[in-house]
Each structure stands twice: as structure tokens, then as C-alpha cells.
Write a protein that holds these residues in place. Structure first.
Motif, PDB file in Angstrom:
ATOM      1  N   VAL A  28      36.947  54.464  69.506  1.00 28.31           N
ATOM      2  CA  VAL A  28      35.849  54.493  70.075  1.00 28.31           C
ATOM      3  C   VAL A  28      35.881  55.698  70.045  1.00 28.31           C
ATOM      4  CG1 VAL A  28      34.372  53.816  72.092  1.00 28.31           C
ATOM      5  CG2 VAL A  28      36.223  52.072  70.183  1.00 28.31           C
ATOM      6  N   GLY A  29      34.778  56.399  69.687  1.00 28.39           N
ATOM      7  CA  GLY A  29      34.550  57.871  69.931  1.00 28.39           C
ATOM      8  C   GLY A  29      34.568  58.705  68.452  1.00 28.39           C
ATOM      9  N   THR A  30      35.551  58.276  67.446  1.00 25.00           N
ATOM     10  CA  THR A  30      35.715  58.509  66.469  1.00 25.00           C
ATOM     11  C   THR A  30      35.011  58.342  65.224  1.00 25.00           C
ATOM     12  OG1 THR A  30      38.111  59.146  66.872  1.00 25.00           O
ATOM     13  CG2 THR A  30      37.455  58.924  64.977  1.00 25.00           C
ATOM     14  N   LEU A  31      35.838  56.441  65.190  1.00 24.28           N
ATOM     15  CA  LEU A  31      35.012  55.478  63.820  1.00 24.28           C
ATOM     16  C   LEU A  31      32.952  55.073  64.615  1.00 24.28           C
ATOM     17  CD1 LEU A  31      37.451  54.104  62.114  1.00 24.28           C
ATOM     18  CD2 LEU A  31      36.265  55.966  60.753  1.00 24.28           C
ATOM     19  N   VAL A  32      33.440  55.057  65.765  1.00 26.56           N
ATOM     20  CA  VAL A  32      32.083  54.523  66.297  1.00 26.56           C
ATOM     21  C   VAL A  32      31.637  55.210  67.645  1.00 26.56           C
ATOM     22  CG1 VAL A  32      32.510  52.205  67.957  1.00 26.56           C
ATOM     23  CG2 VAL A  32      33.103  51.756  65.918  1.00 26.56           C
ATOM     24  N   SER A  33      30.679  55.081  67.732  1.00 31.02           N
ATOM     25  CA  SER A  33      29.566  56.286  68.455  1.00 31.02           C
ATOM     26  C   SER A  33      29.196  55.796  69.805  1.00 31.02           C
ATOM     27  CB  SER A  33      27.994  56.924  67.573  1.00 31.02           C
ATOM     28  OG  SER A  33      27.757  55.541  68.248  1.00 31.02           O
ATOM     29  N   PHE A  34      29.444  56.460  70.952  1.00 34.48           N
ATOM     30  CA  PHE A  34      28.775  55.660  72.017  1.00 34.48           C
ATOM     31  C   PHE A  34      27.779  55.900  72.377  1.00 34.48           C
ATOM     32  CE2 PHE A  34      32.949  58.455  72.998  1.00 34.48           C
ATOM     33  CZ  PHE A  34      33.761  57.227  73.248  1.00 34.48           C
ATOM     34  N   ASP A  35      26.549  55.721  71.048  1.00 40.99           N
ATOM     35  CA  ASP A  35      24.851  56.205  71.247  1.00 40.99           C
ATOM     36  C   ASP A  35      24.394  54.606  72.108  1.00 40.99           C
ATOM     37  OD1 ASP A  35      24.798  58.574  70.179  1.00 40.99           O
ATOM     38  OD2 ASP A  35      24.219  57.919  68.185  1.00 40.99           O
ATOM     39  N   LEU A  52      29.115  51.600  64.173  1.00 42.03           N
ATOM     40  CA  LEU A  52      29.856  52.520  63.505  1.00 42.03           C
ATOM     41  C   LEU A  52      29.233  53.695  63.873  1.00 42.03           C
ATOM     42  CD1 LEU A  52      30.531  50.354  60.688  1.00 42.03           C
ATOM     43  CD2 LEU A  52      32.212  51.357  62.036  1.00 42.03           C
ATOM     44  N   ARG A  53      29.421  55.023  63.415  1.00 46.96           N
ATOM     45  CA  ARG A  53      29.358  56.915  63.664  1.00 46.96           C
ATOM     46  C   ARG A  53      28.683  56.622  62.087  1.00 46.96           C
ATOM     47  NH1 ARG A  53      29.581  60.627  66.923  1.00 46.96           N
ATOM     48  NH2 ARG A  53      31.679  59.450  67.662  1.00 46.96           N
ATOM     49  N   SER A  54      27.994  57.281  61.416  1.00 46.65           N
ATOM     50  CA  SER A  54      27.159  57.528  60.334  1.00 46.65           C
ATOM     51  C   SER A  54      28.225  58.347  59.632  1.00 46.65           C
ATOM     52  CB  SER A  54      26.473  59.073  60.259  1.00 46.65           C
ATOM     53  OG  SER A  54      25.676  59.575  59.100  1.00 46.65           O
ATOM     54  N   GLY A  55      29.009  57.400  58.479  1.00 44.35           N
ATOM     55  CA  GLY A  55      29.865  58.085  57.295  1.00 44.35           C
ATOM     56  C   GLY A  55      31.421  57.675  57.222  1.00 44.35           C
ATOM     57  N   ALA A  56      31.519  56.771  58.613  1.00 38.96           N
ATOM     58  CA  ALA A  56      32.708  55.938  58.811  1.00 38.96           C
ATOM     59  C   ALA A  56      33.041  54.939  57.305  1.00 38.96           C
ATOM     60  CB  ALA A  56      32.721  54.969  59.978  1.00 38.96           C
ATOM     61  N   ARG A 115      37.362  45.185  66.477  1.00 43.90           N
ATOM     62  CA  ARG A 115      36.795  44.727  65.158  1.00 43.90           C
ATOM     63  C   ARG A 115      34.878  44.351  64.743  1.00 43.90           C
ATOM     64  NH1 ARG A 115      38.781  39.824  61.990  1.00 43.90           N
ATOM     65  NH2 ARG A 115      38.999  40.235  60.589  1.00 43.90           N
ATOM     66  N   GLY A 116      34.544  43.377  65.786  1.00 42.55           N
ATOM     67  CA  GLY A 116      33.671  43.204  65.910  1.00 42.55           C
ATOM     68  C   GLY A 116      31.947  44.514  65.944  1.00 42.55           C
ATOM     69  N   TYR A 117      33.176  45.760  66.020  1.00 42.94           N
ATOM     70  CA  TYR A 117      32.204  46.884  65.478  1.00 42.94           C
ATOM     71  C   TYR A 117      32.344  46.836  64.217  1.00 42.94           C
ATOM     72  CZ  TYR A 117      33.435  48.516  70.136  1.00 42.94           C
ATOM     73  OH  TYR A 117      33.548  48.384  72.109  1.00 42.94           O
ATOM     74  N   PHE A 118      32.845  46.863  63.479  1.00 41.76           N
ATOM     75  CA  PHE A 118      33.153  46.372  62.406  1.00 41.76           C
ATOM     76  C   PHE A 118      32.235  46.090  61.759  1.00 41.76           C
ATOM     77  CE2 PHE A 118      36.708  49.386  63.282  1.00 41.76           C
ATOM     78  CZ  PHE A 118      36.455  50.100  62.696  1.00 41.76           C
ATOM     79  N   GLU A 119      32.308  44.659  62.917  1.00 42.13           N
ATOM     80  CA  GLU A 119      31.328  42.936  61.493  1.00 42.13           C
ATOM     81  C   GLU A 119      30.147  43.097  62.010  1.00 42.13           C
ATOM     82  OE1 GLU A 119      33.192  40.301  63.695  1.00 42.13           O
ATOM     83  OE2 GLU A 119      34.990  39.867  62.802  1.00 42.13           O
ATOM     84  N   ASP A 168      33.969  68.648  60.498  1.00 41.82           N
ATOM     85  CA  ASP A 168      32.297  68.611  61.439  1.00 41.82           C
ATOM     86  C   ASP A 168      32.152  67.168  61.610  1.00 41.82           C
ATOM     87  OD1 ASP A 168      33.243  71.095  61.977  1.00 41.82           O
ATOM     88  OD2 ASP A 168      31.600  71.878  60.361  1.00 41.82           O
ATOM     89  N   SER A 169      32.975  66.332  59.844  1.00 42.79           N
ATOM     90  CA  SER A 169      32.191  64.799  60.076  1.00 42.79           C
ATOM     91  C   SER A 169      33.520  64.420  59.268  1.00 42.79           C
ATOM     92  CB  SER A 169      30.783  64.882  58.407  1.00 42.79           C
ATOM     93  OG  SER A 169      31.356  65.271  57.263  1.00 42.79           O
ATOM     94  N   LEU A 170      33.175  62.766  59.640  1.00 40.50           N
ATOM     95  CA  LEU A 170      34.095  62.433  59.519  1.00 40.50           C
ATOM     96  C   LEU A 170      34.464  62.188  57.416  1.00 40.50           C
ATOM     97  CD1 LEU A 170      33.694  58.911  61.467  1.00 40.50           C
ATOM     98  CD2 LEU A 170      35.163  60.481  61.493  1.00 40.50           C
ATOM     99  N   VAL A 171      33.420  62.251  56.122  1.00 43.01           N
ATOM    100  CA  VAL A 171      33.549  62.566  55.314  1.00 43.01           C
ATOM    101  C   VAL A 171      34.422  63.300  54.807  1.00 43.01           C
ATOM    102  CG1 VAL A 171      32.396  62.349  53.197  1.00 43.01           C
ATOM    103  CG2 VAL A 171      31.729  60.473  55.162  1.00 43.01           C
ATOM    104  N   GLU A 172      33.934  64.976  55.649  1.00 44.74           N
ATOM    105  CA  GLU A 172      34.214  66.121  55.215  1.00 44.74           C
ATOM    106  C   GLU A 172      35.962  65.967  56.064  1.00 44.74           C
ATOM    107  OE1 GLU A 172      34.275  70.527  56.835  1.00 44.74           O
ATOM    108  OE2 GLU A 172      33.263  68.590  57.711  1.00 44.74           O
ATOM    109  N   MET A 173      36.579  65.189  56.526  1.00 49.44           N
ATOM    110  CA  MET A 173      37.949  65.210  57.107  1.00 49.44           C
ATOM    111  C   MET A 173      38.664  64.016  56.365  1.00 49.44           C
ATOM    112  SD  MET A 173      39.155  62.914  60.689  1.00 49.44           S
ATOM    113  CE  MET A 173      38.613  62.188  60.683  1.00 49.44           C
TER     114      MET A 173
END
Length: 238
Positions: free
Chosen positions: A10-17, A106-110, A136-140, A223-228
């Protein structure tokens, strides 16, 4: 040698939007009449809950994060400057706002981030302070099934991040010679995980400011998950 990356969720792979949007839709006009934006209240409420959750945990009185967050709704409104919040807001509104926390996406690029790592032989894990079913429901909801056996919840450990025991419980699952990374968009999280031996990967997408003078440097910053993910792969190949 096995390779592992443990992610905060939460906050990393998943956004708070979605959480912020639910607060705006439920009590936004009431907050704004007191010069409080929904985004700021969302952050303040969540941060207050994290603080008390952590203090309870470190003093040996662990309670699930959701229970703590629910209990702090009115106190947070009061601390934000609303003198009699129970006269203005209701339990029904509180529950509606809290439900937004279960609607995160999920955050963009997760997905691409994790797939890149898996393609390079990394096993990807999730370590969360939330309950596994909700997280896990966030992914589903994103149409992506994440293996249940690769989720670890602090609810099951009885100790919360950033207590080192939470990270060590995952770190100790892996063999001594394995490659072990911890990845998050919270620098406090990454820096704590490094204390037990993880290599650290930090994504700036959520916090923007690393505050390096407080938390120190880590092995990978992106600066992004994909770059990381790409930087972890590149660092591993050197």
C-alpha cells in the motif's frame, strides 16, 4: 543462488487515489468548508493511524491497522481544527470513507515492474501491515492473481513495520547466499529493511522527496516502479 524482492504494497504497488476520491465524494464539501482538502485529510488520518498503530505494536499491544484507523476518525478531524466533529460527521460517513481504503488500485507500472523481475528469475514477495484478503484483493481487482503463499502480513507476525522483527521474519525465510531486496515507495520502510540485511530499492513516485539526511542512502533509487525494477536487475547483473 535464489533471488528475492520483497515489496511493500500500500503506497508502493498500490496508490491511494481511490481512498482520497472516496473521502472527497463522502465528506469533501464539509472538509472544504473548514479549509481542509480531502487529500490532506486522507494523508493526516492515515498517518495518524500509522503512528498509533506503530506505537501500540512496539509497546506490545498490537491491534490490526484497520481497527486503529477506524477509531481515529473523529480525533483526526478534531486535530485538523474541527472543534466538535461528532456534531458534523457521522459513523456512516466514517465507514464510507474507510471503505475507500479497500478500493485501492494498482499503481501505474506495478504489473510490468513485477513481471520484469520474474522474467529475470526473481521471486517477488509482498510484506504488508494489512490483512492478506484485503491487500490481495487489490491485485485481483486489477485482473491479476498474486500467489497467496508469497504474501506476508504483519497481522500474522504480531509485530508491525518498521520494527526490525517484521523485516527479519521475511529475511530469515531465505538462504544465506540468496540475493535479497526490499522495495518500497516509503524511504522509512526501505531504510529499516536494510538494517536486517536487505538491499534497498526506493521509488520516489509517492513521496517525491527522499529526505536522505534523515534516512540515509539506499542501493537503488528510481522515479517509477518500472525503472526501479530495471535498476535492480542491472545491479544484480554487475
Amino acid at each position: 543462488m535464489a533471488k528475492h524482492v520483497v515489496f511493500d504494497v500500500v503506497g508502493t504497488l498500490v496508490s491511494f487515489d481511490a481512498y482520497i476520491a472516496r473521502i472527497a465524494a463522502t465528506i469533501g464539501p464539509q472538509l472544504e468548508s473548514h479549509c481542509i482538502t480531502p487529500a490532506h485529510f486522507a494523508f493526516t488520518w492515515m498517518t495518524a493511524a500509522e503512528l498509533e498503530f506503530t506505537f501500540l505494536s512496539t509497546s506490545g499491544r498490537y491491534k490490526p491497522y484497520r481497527e486503529v484507523m477506524q477509531a481515529l476518525f473523529y480525533r483526526t478531524l478534531f486535530m485538523a481544527g474541527i472543534k466538535q466533529p461528532r456534531e458534523i460527521f457521522t459513523d456512516t460517513q466514517r465507514e464510507a470513507c474507510l471503505a475507500g481504503y479497500a478500493e485501492l488500485t494498482l499503481r501505474s507500472g506495478a504489473r510490468e515492474c513485477i513481471e520484469l523481475l520474474r522474467e529475470q528469475g526473481f521471486t517477488v514477495w509482498c510484506l504488508t501491515t494489512g490483512d492478506v484478503a484485503r491487500v490481495r484483493g487489490y491485485f485481483e481487482r486489477g485482473g491479476w492473481e498474486f500467489p497467496l503463499e508469497q504474501f506476508v502480513s504483519c497481522d500474522g507476525l504480531g509485530v508491525a513495520k518498521p520494527a526490525l522483527g517484521a523485516y527479519r521474519a521475511v529475511y530469515d525465510r531465505f538462504a544465506d547466499g540468496d540475493e535479497k531486496w526490499f522495495a518500497a515507495a516509503h524511504l522509512w520502510d526501505v531504510s529499516a529493511a536494510r538494517m536486517v540485511g536487505f538491499r534497498g530499492a526506493y521509488c520516489t513516485e509517492y513521496e517525491q522527496e527522499g529526505v536522505w539526511e534523515v534516512f540515509g542512502k539506499v542501493e537503488v533509487v528510481a522515479d517509477s516502479l518500472v525503472e526501479m525494477a530495471r535498476k535492480i536487475i542491472k545491479d544484480n547483473s554487475i
